[in-house]
Design a protein around this motif. Structure first.
Motif, PDB file in Angstrom:
ATOM      1  N   LEU A 250       0.826  -1.209   0.000  1.00 15.64           N
ATOM      2  CA  LEU A 250       0.000   0.000   0.000  1.00 15.64           C
ATOM      3  C   LEU A 250       0.858   1.257   0.000  1.00 15.64           C
ATOM      4  N   SER A 251       1.962   1.225   0.748  1.00 15.42           N
ATOM      5  CA  SER A 251       2.867   2.372   0.778  1.00 15.42           C
ATOM      6  C   SER A 251       3.481   2.627  -0.592  1.00 15.42           C
ATOM      7  N   ALA A 252       3.772   1.540  -1.303  1.00 15.61           N
ATOM      8  CA  ALA A 252       4.445   1.658  -2.597  1.00 15.61           C
ATOM      9  C   ALA A 252       3.525   2.135  -3.704  1.00 15.61           C
ATOM     10  N   THR A 253       2.205   2.148  -3.463  1.00 15.20           N
ATOM     11  CA  THR A 253       1.288   2.621  -4.508  1.00 15.20           C
ATOM     12  C   THR A 253       1.543   4.080  -4.858  1.00 15.20           C
ATOM     13  N   ALA A 254       2.268   4.802  -4.000  1.00 15.29           N
ATOM     14  CA  ALA A 254       2.630   6.183  -4.328  1.00 15.29           C
ATOM     15  C   ALA A 254       3.437   6.245  -5.615  1.00 15.29           C
ATOM     16  N   LEU A 255       4.126   5.152  -5.948  1.00 16.39           N
ATOM     17  CA  LEU A 255       4.931   5.116  -7.171  1.00 16.39           C
ATOM     18  C   LEU A 255       4.068   5.102  -8.424  1.00 16.39           C
ATOM     19  N   LEU A 256       2.770   4.827  -8.269  1.00 20.03           N
ATOM     20  CA  LEU A 256       1.866   4.787  -9.416  1.00 20.03           C
ATOM     21  C   LEU A 256       1.327   6.166  -9.779  1.00 20.03           C
ATOM     22  N   LYS A 257       1.591   7.160  -8.951  1.00 22.29           N
ATOM     23  CA  LYS A 257       1.078   8.507  -9.196  1.00 22.29           C
ATOM     24  C   LYS A 257       1.686   9.102 -10.458  1.00 22.29           C
ATOM     25  N   THR A 258       0.866   9.782 -11.225  1.00 24.91           N
ATOM     26  CA  THR A 258       1.365  10.428 -12.439  1.00 24.91           C
ATOM     27  C   THR A 258       2.181  11.674 -12.118  1.00 24.91           C
ATOM     28  N   ASP A 259       1.927  12.279 -10.951  1.00 29.46           N
ATOM     29  CA  ASP A 259       2.673  13.470 -10.532  1.00 29.46           C
ATOM     30  C   ASP A 259       3.636  13.127  -9.395  1.00 29.46           C
ATOM     31  N   LEU A 260       4.374  12.050  -9.585  1.00 30.40           N
ATOM     32  CA  LEU A 260       5.285  11.552  -8.573  1.00 30.40           C
ATOM     33  C   LEU A 260       6.337  12.610  -8.226  1.00 30.40           C
ATOM     34  N   ARG A 261       6.532  12.830  -6.925  1.00 28.78           N
ATOM     35  CA  ARG A 261       7.496  13.819  -6.461  1.00 28.78           C
ATOM     36  C   ARG A 261       8.591  13.147  -5.646  1.00 28.78           C
TER      37      ARG A 261
END
Length: 291
Positions: A250-261
């Motif tokens: 669940l934490s790694a789903t941030a990598l799926l964001k199109t506006d990854l920072r």
């Protein structure tokens, strides 16, 4: 007193204290898993593995002095900053490595010492070279994790052909791959300045993030295999294992964001490392519960 503090800081930077400590903890936790108790020899074993990791890190900084000088993240390390000479760093590294291998042979046996030598050769002789020529050096380089575990497992008298150890070794290897790839994303500009080959030369940051996410899922699934091989078998351990794997995914789903920072990358990177440390400790606890 100021000189002493300065010297200690210089030494901890040279050996990359935190990284050396994590590598040592992984070996010791695997040792406890195989031994099912905490014998007195765990103290010299801990010290010898730590000294080996520290010596390898110091030698690595000697080998990469020129590259470190080009990168913002590493330019203030002891060698590129001029706070320590190359001959002094080499002498420290050699002293640490010799003491480590001698202690391993004396307290743990010939096989752990031989595995320590192989780990040193693989890290400083193979992986350090591959980083200069291959964007995918992290994949063969991840074998260092398995070798660290092998030192601990063999020191406890475990056979390296034991399916339980093989499952543990695969996990110890696999989790390091997304670790290095996330580092590559976080410090991509540094690597370009140093002219290091990186996956970003052929892949976009978006593609790299997605691939890292797949590696993290593979890491979590590999961790779950430890239950299948009954490395982790207690009810509490299985519950904690499942919760930790779910938390990581669940934490790694941030990598799926199109506006990854960069903050997203850093957060995932930190949580991946926390997951690995949590797994090491869980392995040790399971070893003690198996009494």
């Amino acid at each position: 007193m100021v000189f002493q503090r300065s010297g200690l800081t210089l030494f901890t930077e040279l050996i990359r204290f935190k990284i050396s400590l994590i590598s040592t903890v992984s070996a010791i936790c695997v040792f406890i898993l195989a031994a099912h108790h905490i014998p007195a020899m765990i103290v010299p074993l801990f010290l010898s593995v730590f000294l080996l990791s520290a010596g390898a890190s110091a030698l690595n900084q000697c080998q990469e002095k020129d590259l470190d000088a080009l990168m913002t993240r590493t330019k203030d390390r002891p060698l590129p900053s001029g706070r320590l000479s190359l001959p002094a760093a080499l002498a420290i590294s050699a002293g640490l490595i010799i003491c480590a291998l001698y202690m391993l042979a004396l307290y743990a046996g010939t096989l752990p010492a031989a595995l320590g030598a192989v780990a040193l050769l693989w890290y400083n002789g193979v992986y350090t070279y591959l980083k200069r020529v291959s964007a995918y050096a992290a994949i063969p380089g991840s074998a260092i994790g398995g070798l660290s575990g092998a030192i601990g497992w063999s020191a406890a008298g475990g056979g390296l052909d034991d399916p339980r150890f093989i499952a543990v070794a695969i996990f110890l290897c696999l989790w390091q791959i997304p670790h290095f790839w996330l580092l590559g994303l976080l410090f991509a500009d540094d690597h370009r300045r140093a002219a290091l080959p990186t996956p970003s030369q052929t892949l976009s940051d978006r593609q790299l993030a997605l691939i890292s996410y797949v590696w993290i899922i593979a890491t979590a699934l590999t961790a779950m295999l430890l239950a299948l091989y009954r490395v982790i078998s207690s009810a509490a351990g299985l519950l904690l294992l499942g919760a930790m794997c779910l938390w990581l995914i669940l934490s790694a789903t941030a990598l799926l964001k199109t506006d990854l920072r960069s903050n997203d990358l850093r957060r995932v990177f930190i949580r991946l490392n926390l997951f690995a440390i949590g797994m090491f400790l869980l392995l040790a606890v399971e070893g003690l519960l198996a009494l």
